[in-house]
Design a protein around this motif. Sequence first.
Motif, PDB file in Angstrom:
ATOM      1  N   GLY A 657       0.912  -1.258  -0.213  1.00  0.00           N
ATOM      2  CA  GLY A 657      -0.061  -0.239   0.112  1.00  0.00           C
ATOM      3  C   GLY A 657       0.978   1.262  -0.123  1.00  0.00           C
ATOM      4  O   GLY A 657       0.371   2.406   0.478  1.00  0.00           O
ATOM      5  N   VAL A 658       2.119   1.290  -0.581  1.00  0.00           N
ATOM      6  CA  VAL A 658       2.876   2.365  -0.739  1.00  0.00           C
ATOM      7  C   VAL A 658       2.638   3.176  -1.945  1.00  0.00           C
ATOM      8  O   VAL A 658       2.997   2.512  -2.972  1.00  0.00           O
ATOM      9  CB  VAL A 658       4.131   1.988  -0.438  1.00  0.00           C
ATOM     10  N   PRO A 659       1.997   4.298  -1.949  1.00  0.00           N
ATOM     11  CA  PRO A 659       1.878   4.902  -3.285  1.00  0.00           C
ATOM     12  C   PRO A 659       3.068   5.478  -4.033  1.00  0.00           C
ATOM     13  O   PRO A 659       3.199   5.652  -5.264  1.00  0.00           O
ATOM     14  CB  PRO A 659       0.796   6.165  -2.830  1.00  0.00           C
ATOM     15  N   THR A 660       3.989   6.200  -2.980  1.00  0.00           N
ATOM     16  CA  THR A 660       5.060   6.663  -3.594  1.00  0.00           C
ATOM     17  C   THR A 660       6.316   6.157  -3.050  1.00  0.00           C
ATOM     18  O   THR A 660       6.530   5.746  -1.886  1.00  0.00           O
ATOM     19  CB  THR A 660       5.113   8.247  -3.435  1.00  0.00           C
ATOM     20  N   LEU A 661       7.381   6.266  -3.979  1.00  0.00           N
ATOM     21  CA  LEU A 661       8.625   5.925  -3.651  1.00  0.00           C
ATOM     22  C   LEU A 661       9.486   6.786  -2.350  1.00  0.00           C
ATOM     23  O   LEU A 661       9.721   7.743  -2.789  1.00  0.00           O
ATOM     24  CB  LEU A 661       9.353   5.244  -4.714  1.00  0.00           C
ATOM     25  N   GLY A 662       9.934   6.259  -1.379  1.00  0.00           N
ATOM     26  CA  GLY A 662      10.836   7.008  -0.386  1.00  0.00           C
ATOM     27  C   GLY A 662      12.156   6.464  -0.277  1.00  0.00           C
ATOM     28  O   GLY A 662      12.414   5.533  -0.792  1.00  0.00           O
ATOM     29  N   LEU A 663      13.085   7.046   0.418  1.00  0.00           N
ATOM     30  CA  LEU A 663      14.280   6.432   0.679  1.00  0.00           C
ATOM     31  C   LEU A 663      14.365   5.323   1.529  1.00  0.00           C
ATOM     32  O   LEU A 663      15.129   4.502   1.118  1.00  0.00           O
ATOM     33  CB  LEU A 663      14.946   7.497   1.619  1.00  0.00           C
ATOM     34  N   ARG A 664      13.240   5.130   2.507  1.00  0.00           N
ATOM     35  CA  ARG A 664      13.132   3.918   2.939  1.00  0.00           C
ATOM     36  C   ARG A 664      13.120   2.497   2.180  1.00  0.00           C
ATOM     37  O   ARG A 664      13.179   1.664   2.493  1.00  0.00           O
ATOM     38  CB  ARG A 664      11.662   3.777   3.990  1.00  0.00           C
ATOM     39  N   ASP A 665      12.306   2.767   0.883  1.00  0.00           N
ATOM     40  CA  ASP A 665      12.163   1.769  -0.036  1.00  0.00           C
ATOM     41  C   ASP A 665      13.145   1.687  -1.259  1.00  0.00           C
ATOM     42  O   ASP A 665      12.794   1.162  -2.154  1.00  0.00           O
ATOM     43  CB  ASP A 665      10.941   1.719  -0.320  1.00  0.00           C
ATOM     44  N   SER A 666      14.140   2.589  -0.993  1.00  0.00           N
ATOM     45  CA  SER A 666      15.209   2.856  -2.331  1.00  0.00           C
ATOM     46  C   SER A 666      15.866   1.354  -3.041  1.00  0.00           C
ATOM     47  O   SER A 666      16.311   1.503  -3.887  1.00  0.00           O
ATOM     48  CB  SER A 666      16.009   3.795  -2.014  1.00  0.00           C
ATOM     49  N   ASN A 667      16.088   0.503  -1.973  1.00  0.00           N
ATOM     50  CA  ASN A 667      16.801  -0.739  -2.103  1.00  0.00           C
ATOM     51  C   ASN A 667      15.843  -1.837  -2.802  1.00  0.00           C
ATOM     52  O   ASN A 667      15.981  -2.929  -2.583  1.00  0.00           O
ATOM     53  CB  ASN A 667      17.339  -1.128  -0.977  1.00  0.00           C
ATOM     54  N   TRP A 668      14.534  -1.302  -3.555  1.00  0.00           N
ATOM     55  CA  TRP A 668      13.724  -2.296  -3.884  1.00  0.00           C
ATOM     56  C   TRP A 668      14.382  -3.203  -5.061  1.00  0.00           C
ATOM     57  O   TRP A 668      13.921  -4.242  -5.370  1.00  0.00           O
ATOM     58  CB  TRP A 668      12.673  -1.489  -4.770  1.00  0.00           C
ATOM     59  N   SER A 669      15.294  -2.496  -5.879  1.00  0.00           N
ATOM     60  CA  SER A 669      16.306  -3.380  -6.719  1.00  0.00           C
ATOM     61  C   SER A 669      17.128  -4.410  -6.129  1.00  0.00           C
ATOM     62  O   SER A 669      17.775  -3.788  -4.986  1.00  0.00           O
ATOM     63  CB  SER A 669      16.816  -2.441  -7.825  1.00  0.00           C
ATOM     64  N   PRO A 670      17.396  -5.504  -6.433  1.00  0.00           N
ATOM     65  CA  PRO A 670      18.414  -6.491  -5.944  1.00  0.00           C
ATOM     66  C   PRO A 670      19.725  -6.106  -6.415  1.00  0.00           C
ATOM     67  O   PRO A 670      20.778  -6.534  -6.007  1.00  0.00           O
ATOM     68  CB  PRO A 670      17.785  -7.938  -6.454  1.00  0.00           C
ATOM     69  N   ASP A 671      19.826  -5.082  -7.349  1.00  0.00           N
ATOM     70  CA  ASP A 671      21.073  -4.616  -8.012  1.00  0.00           C
ATOM     71  C   ASP A 671      21.603  -3.603  -7.132  1.00  0.00           C
ATOM     72  O   ASP A 671      20.957  -2.493  -7.339  1.00  0.00           O
ATOM     73  CB  ASP A 671      20.968  -4.425  -9.391  1.00  0.00           C
ATOM     74  N   PHE A 672      22.630  -3.598  -6.302  1.00  0.00           N
ATOM     75  CA  PHE A 672      23.190  -2.506  -5.491  1.00  0.00           C
ATOM     76  C   PHE A 672      23.375  -1.346  -6.402  1.00  0.00           C
ATOM     77  O   PHE A 672      22.923  -0.254  -5.787  1.00  0.00           O
ATOM     78  CB  PHE A 672      24.005  -3.075  -4.473  1.00  0.00           C
ATOM     79  N   PRO A 673      24.196  -1.305  -7.164  1.00  0.00           N
ATOM     80  CA  PRO A 673      24.358  -0.142  -7.928  1.00  0.00           C
ATOM     81  C   PRO A 673      23.262   0.617  -8.486  1.00  0.00           C
ATOM     82  O   PRO A 673      23.147   1.833  -8.276  1.00  0.00           O
ATOM     83  CB  PRO A 673      25.277  -0.610  -9.248  1.00  0.00           C
ATOM     84  N   THR A 674      22.223  -0.161  -8.723  1.00  0.00           N
ATOM     85  CA  THR A 674      20.786   0.568  -9.220  1.00  0.00           C
ATOM     86  C   THR A 674      19.980   1.278  -7.939  1.00  0.00           C
ATOM     87  O   THR A 674      19.648   2.506  -7.801  1.00  0.00           O
ATOM     88  CB  THR A 674      19.852  -0.550  -9.887  1.00  0.00           C
ATOM     89  N   SER A 675      19.807   0.539  -6.951  1.00  0.00           N
ATOM     90  CA  SER A 675      19.284   1.002  -5.812  1.00  0.00           C
ATOM     91  C   SER A 675      20.037   2.009  -4.967  1.00  0.00           C
ATOM     92  O   SER A 675      19.585   3.109  -4.598  1.00  0.00           O
ATOM     93  CB  SER A 675      19.086  -0.276  -4.762  1.00  0.00           C
ATOM     94  N   SER A 676      21.378   2.011  -5.358  1.00  0.00           N
ATOM     95  CA  SER A 676      22.249   3.080  -4.671  1.00  0.00           C
ATOM     96  C   SER A 676      22.070   4.243  -5.393  1.00  0.00           C
ATOM     97  O   SER A 676      21.924   5.558  -4.997  1.00  0.00           O
ATOM     98  CB  SER A 676      23.665   2.754  -4.699  1.00  0.00           C
ATOM     99  N   SER A 677      22.020   4.416  -6.802  1.00  0.00           N
ATOM    100  CA  SER A 677      21.745   5.576  -7.558  1.00  0.00           C
ATOM    101  C   SER A 677      20.354   6.091  -7.193  1.00  0.00           C
ATOM    102  O   SER A 677      20.321   7.305  -6.956  1.00  0.00           O
ATOM    103  CB  SER A 677      21.876   4.929  -9.000  1.00  0.00           C
ATOM    104  N   LEU A 678      19.454   5.205  -7.080  1.00  0.00           N
ATOM    105  CA  LEU A 678      18.041   5.796  -6.538  1.00  0.00           C
ATOM    106  C   LEU A 678      18.143   6.394  -5.053  1.00  0.00           C
ATOM    107  O   LEU A 678      17.473   7.469  -4.928  1.00  0.00           O
ATOM    108  CB  LEU A 678      17.281   4.817  -6.830  1.00  0.00           C
ATOM    109  N   ALA A 679      18.964   6.005  -4.281  1.00  0.00           N
ATOM    110  CA  ALA A 679      19.182   6.328  -3.060  1.00  0.00           C
ATOM    111  C   ALA A 679      19.749   7.670  -2.996  1.00  0.00           C
ATOM    112  O   ALA A 679      19.323   8.718  -2.246  1.00  0.00           O
ATOM    113  CB  ALA A 679      19.652   5.529  -2.146  1.00  0.00           C
ATOM    114  N   LYS A 680      20.682   7.728  -3.793  1.00  0.00           N
ATOM    115  CA  LYS A 680      21.396   9.308  -3.704  1.00  0.00           C
ATOM    116  C   LYS A 680      20.370  10.385  -4.497  1.00  0.00           C
ATOM    117  O   LYS A 680      20.528  11.365  -4.074  1.00  0.00           O
ATOM    118  CB  LYS A 680      22.449   9.061  -4.718  1.00  0.00           C
ATOM    119  N   SER A 681      19.564   9.952  -5.469  1.00  0.00           N
ATOM    120  CA  SER A 681      18.842  10.728  -6.017  1.00  0.00           C
ATOM    121  C   SER A 681      17.705  11.408  -5.055  1.00  0.00           C
ATOM    122  O   SER A 681      17.173  12.583  -4.960  1.00  0.00           O
ATOM    123  CB  SER A 681      18.158  10.257  -7.247  1.00  0.00           C
ATOM    124  N   LEU A 682      17.165  10.336  -4.222  1.00  0.00           N
ATOM    125  CA  LEU A 682      16.108  10.604  -3.202  1.00  0.00           C
ATOM    126  C   LEU A 682      16.421  11.640  -2.130  1.00  0.00           C
ATOM    127  O   LEU A 682      15.797  12.486  -1.716  1.00  0.00           O
ATOM    128  CB  LEU A 682      15.326   9.144  -2.780  1.00  0.00           C
TER     129      LEU A 682
END
Length: 756
Positions: A657-682
């Motif tokens: 039930g999460v409508p928008t992506l936050g830093l808490r869920d930025s590691n949704w991808s199992p590929d760490f470089p991908t989730s890291s890039s998203l975390a930096k952006s957020l």
Amino acid sequence: MVSTAPEGKRGAPVAVIAGGAGFLGSHLAEILLAQGLKVVCLDNYVTGKETNLKSLLGHQDFTFKVGDINQGLPDLPRVDYVFHLAGVEEYINGTDVSVETLLVNSIGTRNLLEMARTHQAKILLASSLDIYAGILSSLSLENYFGVNKRDEERFSHHEAKRYAEALTTEYFKKYGVDARIVRLADVYGPRMDLRAGTEIATLLAEVLQPESKALHVHGDGLKVLHPTFVSDVVYGLVKASTKEDTAGKIFNLVNPEAQTVLNFASSLRRNSNPRPELVFSDEIEETRFPVHPSDLKLSLKELGWRPVVGIDEGLKRTLAYFKTRDEVPEVPHLPLGKPSDIPLSLGRQFSPTLQPFSALTRSKQIISYLLSDRPKYRHLGLSGSRHLKIKVATATALVFIFISTLVPLGGVIIHSGYGAWRLKGSQSALVAGQADSAFAAASQAEAAFAAGAADIDDLTWLLSLLGTREAAGNYKHLIVAARQVSSSAEALANSMKPLLKIGRELVATDVTAKLSPDQTNKDLSEVRTNLEIADDRLAAAENEVKGVEASSLPWFAQGQFTQVKDKLTDSRSLISRARVATKVLPDIIGLNGPRNYLLLFMNNTELRPGGGFIGSYGVSRFEDGRLRDLFVDDVYNADGQLTNQVPAPQPLKDYLGVPTLGLRDSNWSPDFPTSSSLAKSLLFNATKRQVDGVVALDIQTLKNLLRVVGPISLADYGESITADNFFERAQFHAEVNFFPGSTAKKDFIGAVSRIV
């Protein structure tokens, strides 16, 4: 490889090898060509051979010039490295090259030094560890260098090398020539000149004779050798010349594991097929000097050099090379002295470096000695009854064999057991970060395993009689492998010292302190050198265990053996990654400019594809090699500041039930470089903080860190936090008395993180 040529030079560096057609020079030329250098070989064929260069002739970057370096050198447009290998081998077989040796190490050395001076090139002089031995007559030119022809040939060579070293030293001091000296001893391997008349050359020439039935050991066989395989020496020569900061230094590229001539002959016999008998022959008349210690500290520290090819492996390669050739090597006729007697006093001199000789051979000699009727033994009371002599001989032989069996067998058990105990202690000390204790324990383990290996050699004759030689060989492989692992632990302990120093400076309480980039890079270079040594030692251990079949071991040891093999592979993989890490560490800790990192604290009990649920985050700043700041906050505080809403992935919407992506869920991808890039952006979206990298820390990681650093005390909380209670205390501060806006969780995580 970096050229040291003057500014403006382009293209591949050029190396000149004087004595390039010789045994050592031809091997060096191959390595330099393989590393992309252009090579010019100079030789006059006095001792060198064109056949040594067979594989090089026709190579586009190889040039060979026949000529005498005493008469002058060719005019070359560019020279970056000069290797003076001419006259490096001594000839004591009656082939008189004394004059040539003296000239090539005097006039020839001067000409090569002038070449290096003109071209601003690095020059390496190959010298001999034997320069410490010599005789000069005060009365006669006839025997100026010794009492006979053999001494003349040996000591004139040593004198020539002493002068070459002195001249090289003066050019370094007076003219600033970029020079270094490398001392060698008992180099052997494919292409070596078996006519030289040295102990190693003579024994190899003898065993390579068709249907060879005997290896002659002259005298007592206790002369000390340092057999060093040619590939180890060539590696050291290249490192000494190409590595920075080696100018003006003297390196010993000598195998520290000294052997007697008798032990070398035993090793050669063991690796020969068919196996000739060891025969004691007349004494060679020569002057013998005390053994000069070969100090490898500088070679180890500056070059990371240690020999890695063991005597068995080296002899196998050497014999295989010569057996593929058509010609039969000539056995030199050595000048002999008076027949040698077998002494009655057979007290064994124990030494950590000298391996013992065969008890069976000596037992046979004792029996022959006591049964002889030569008049000079009558003062021993053995000239009367032959029956008495037989009884004395039998009793003596039985006592000697009993002692030579019981002592080594007990030694194998005691030494290997003690070595295993100290090696385990070294491992524990390494894990605890106690570098000095780890090194001391590893050194004790290495010495114990070395003694155990020598004890096995003592038992070889008995095991051959019992038909269990193969089993002994397997155990010898294992104990030598354990010794190599111990040596690797020594190197790892040495690598830990500068790392601990950097770590202490990294978190020093003096906020004005800065790490010196030059000193830190020097420390890390030392770390890399020791890691390289550690990896080499583990590679040698792997080679040893490859010779052991698990099925040949007792059933209860087979599983442990397989685990050990796997651990060796895993350890080498870790060392490889550590070597890479030391190269990027200066940049990571902010020596090349400030660096900021996003820390994601994950709760791995609430899984996400990239680790665990991110409940807290932090930002750390490194500058001048110091941890300058560490900020920790609740992830919901950051998510509450997001301005640009990013739609959550459909599974998050459907199941959580999460409508928008936050830093808490930025590691949704199992590929760490991908989730890291998203975390930096957020993070930037929410806080306008820019970071250079992302580090994920889960609960298990923090618990592991706490096990390493030990319990920590939180004065503000009145609590002691350990690896065992960390999770429970974190849960308590996150959930008990929780209210919206509470900072209890982030305060607790921040306090623990700062101290850790």
